[in-house]
Enzyme design. Structure first.
Site, short mmCIF file in Angstrom:
data_model
loop_
_atom_site.label_atom_id
_atom_site.label_comp_id
_atom_site.label_asym_id
_atom_site.label_seq_id
_atom_site.Cartn_x
_atom_site.Cartn_y
_atom_site.Cartn_z
N CYS A 122 13.99 10.21 7.12
CA CYS A 122 13.79 9.84 8.53
C CYS A 122 15.10 9.85 9.30
O CYS A 122 15.12 10.17 10.48
CB CYS A 122 13.15 8.47 8.61
SG CYS A 122 14.14 7.21 7.80
N GLU A 133 9.40 16.20 15.55
CA GLU A 133 10.00 15.95 14.23
C GLU A 133 9.35 16.90 13.22
O GLU A 133 8.14 16.90 13.06
CB GLU A 133 9.74 14.50 13.82
CG GLU A 133 10.34 14.14 12.46
CD GLU A 133 9.88 12.78 11.92
OE1 GLU A 133 8.69 12.45 12.08
OE2 GLU A 133 10.71 12.08 11.33
N LYS A 174 0.89 -1.17 0.00
CA LYS A 174 0.00 0.00 0.00
C LYS A 174 0.92 1.21 0.00
O LYS A 174 1.42 1.64 1.04
CB LYS A 174 -0.90 -0.03 1.24
CG LYS A 174 -2.25 0.63 1.07
CD LYS A 174 -2.19 2.12 0.76
CE LYS A 174 -1.85 2.94 1.97
NZ LYS A 174 -1.54 4.35 1.62
N GLU A 224 9.03 1.03 11.33
CA GLU A 224 10.16 1.94 11.10
C GLU A 224 9.58 3.34 11.13
O GLU A 224 8.89 3.76 10.19
CB GLU A 224 10.79 1.69 9.72
CG GLU A 224 11.51 0.36 9.59
CD GLU A 224 12.80 0.30 10.38
OE1 GLU A 224 13.28 1.34 10.85
OE2 GLU A 224 13.31 -0.82 10.54
#
Ligand code: NAD
Length: 495
Positions: free
Chosen positions: A303, A399, A194, A269
């Protein structure tokens, strides 16, 4: 310089009425709802994709389950490796096409799409191909007492878990998709992907190439759509493992859903607020090119990239001045123009999020350099350096996933470690120093899944990658992924 010419094949691909890729072919979607894919540099719609319904997802998972039990189970490990290598050849062959699709929907500089995303996709596919013939169990010698001279032996086998749901973010759709495809296929699993609703096309194209590579139908399926489509996928009883890459809130929701769905295995993750520490002995001129590349590649939407620079007090002024000077030189503009060094943010919601943090920094007078949203078309912001008010400042804690970096002075190693570790995240960190003794003492005390010395943001397939704390559960790459995609079966024999 002018923009690269969009290939005819790319124009044709964009113009298609995309459905899902199920059982080796494109299939029309069950519903009529469409999602527009927007070029973040021009804000123009370049294509549309379908929204996967529960029926679409069911069809894809059924196909993956059939392929898992038959076609892929009947393919020898050697053949699985050959087919993954063939797919790598085709990614190379159609590399420019895939790179253009990525750039048009993510705003990634074309040379980053070519030489990082597509090139690394090939490297990872070949790495996983090599594992296919090397996934083995062990033999053991049991200690059960023997009453009548009988003997015992035991061995383990590693068996694929089954159908994997691979849920992928928008920042490196092709490469992260391939991390999941490679891990699944080499261990004998099949997969339903997906992709992100913002950057779906490169994985749809890759699924076609997989058929050309001889990978049987049903082994790789792609169902497009938003979070709801992913939700349907995780709920399927045939899905035996979820491999998710994305944000912490989505990761937590997915983890809970997977546990509730009869303990479906899950690896996560997730995000980071990564630290780069520049120690007192660092030569600023020497480290700057590598540090800036690691920080601002793909506009900081990586990331693993650092968002917090910790600088020894003795180097703080020099560092801040030189970094400010260097980022002001980055030529911002169209990602299709090879001479540009910095493109747009990837999509509107993310642009709004980064803009919110820049507004906050302006209100609190925290901008050291950059900080502007570019006027005109496209989701462009300047690379930005900030000073934070302290460790409770949202800009220190949250973040941004953008080109917005805190610059924080420190005096002692204790102070440095305390601030580096003051975070719910623990994905990556780096130390910039030639003082090996100091680095080796600091490394064990840093709360992060990866620590780099004099480098940052480098992922290599032979080195495990994953987060501690809220940055995730599980490891990808190296031999670490095998644990997540296989079950150990123990066999004992009396003779
Ligand atoms: P996101 O969490 O918003 O979405 C990721 C994927 O999950 C998308 O495909 C989305 O459609 C899907 N999704 C959303 N809600 C869902 C649900 N309830 N059920 C199932 N699927 C759902 O993340 P994003 O904005 O696409 O990506 C940015 C984030 O990803 C950042 O936090 C970044 O740090 C993280 N990231 C981590 C890594 C890593 O390897 N650790 C790599 C890249 C990005």
């Amino acid at each position: 310089m002018s923009e690269v010419q969009i290939l005819h094949s790319v124009q044709q691909f964009l113009a298609r009425q995309h459905g899902h890729f199920i059982d080796g072919q494109h299939v029309a979607a069950d519903g009529l709802e469409r999602i527009e894919l927007v070029n973040p540099a021009t804000e123009q719609v370049v294509s549309t994709i379908a929204v996967g319904s529960e029926t679409d997802v069911l069809q894809a998972v059924k196909s993956a389950n059939q392929a898992f039990k038959h076609a892929w189970a009947n393919t020898s490990p050697y053949e699985r490796g050959v087919k993954l290598n063939k797919l790598a050849d085709l990614v190379e062959q159609y590399g420019e096409e895939l790179a253009q699709l990525e750039t048009l929907t993510t705003g990634k500089l074309i040379n980053i799409s070519r030489h990082l995303e597509v090139a690394q996709t090939v490297v990872f596919l070949r790495y996983f191909a090599g594992w296919a013939t090397k996934i083995n169990g062990q033999t053991m010698q049991p200690s059960i007492p023997s009453a009548n001279g009988e003997k015992y032996t035991a061995y383990t086998m590693r068996q694929p878990v089954g159908v994997v749901a691979g849920i992928v973010p928008w920042n490196f759709s092709l490469m992260i998709g391939v991390w999941k495809i490679g891990s699944a296929l080499t261990t004998g699993c099949t997969i339903v992907l997906k992709p992100s609703e913002f950057t779906t096309l490169s994985l749809l194209r890759l699924a076609e190439l997989a058929i050309e590579a001889g990978i049987p139908k049903g082994v790789i399926n792609v169902v497009t759509g938003k979070g709801q489509t992913g939700h349907f996928l995780i709920n399927s009883p045939w899905v035996k493992k979820v491999s998710f890459t994305g944000s912490v809130p989505t990761g937590i929701a997915i983890g809970q859903q997977a546990m509730a769905s009869d303990l479906t295995r899950v690896s996560l993750e997730l995000g980071g607020k990564n630290a780069a520490a520049i120690l007192a002995d660092a030569n600023i001129d020497e480290i700057l090119p590598a540090l800036l590349q690691a920080t601002f590649v793909h506009q900081g939407q990586v990331c693993a990239a650092p968002e917090r620079f910790f600088i020894h007090q003795s180097k703080y002024d020099e560092f801040t001045q030189k970094v400010s000077g260097a980022i002001q030189q980055l030529k911002i503009g169209s990602p299709l123009d090879e001479s540009n060094m910095f493109g747009p943010l990837s999509n509107k919601p993310h642009f709004e999020k980064v803009k919110h943090y820049l507004d906050l920094a302006h209100q609190n007078n925290q901008i050291i350099s950059g900080g502007q949203v570019l006027k005109g078309t496209g989701y462009f912001v300047e690379p930005t350096l900030l000073k934070v008010s302290g460790v409770d400042d949202p800009l220190f804690i949250e973040e941004t996933f953008g080109p917005v970096v805190d610059v924080i002075p420190f005096e002692t190693d204790e102070e440095l470690l305390e601030m580096m570790n003051h975070s719910r995240f623990g994905l990556t960190a780096s130390l910039w120093t030639n003082d090996l003794s100091k680095a080796l003492r600091l490394i064990p005390q840093i709360e992060a899944g990866s620590v780099w010395i004099n480098m940052h943001t480098f992922l290599d397939p032979s080195v495990p990658f994953g987060g501690v704390k809220a940055s995730g559960i599980g490891r990808e790459f190296s031999d670490a992924f095998i644990e997540a995609y296989t079950e150990v079966k123990s066999v004992m024999i009396r003779y």
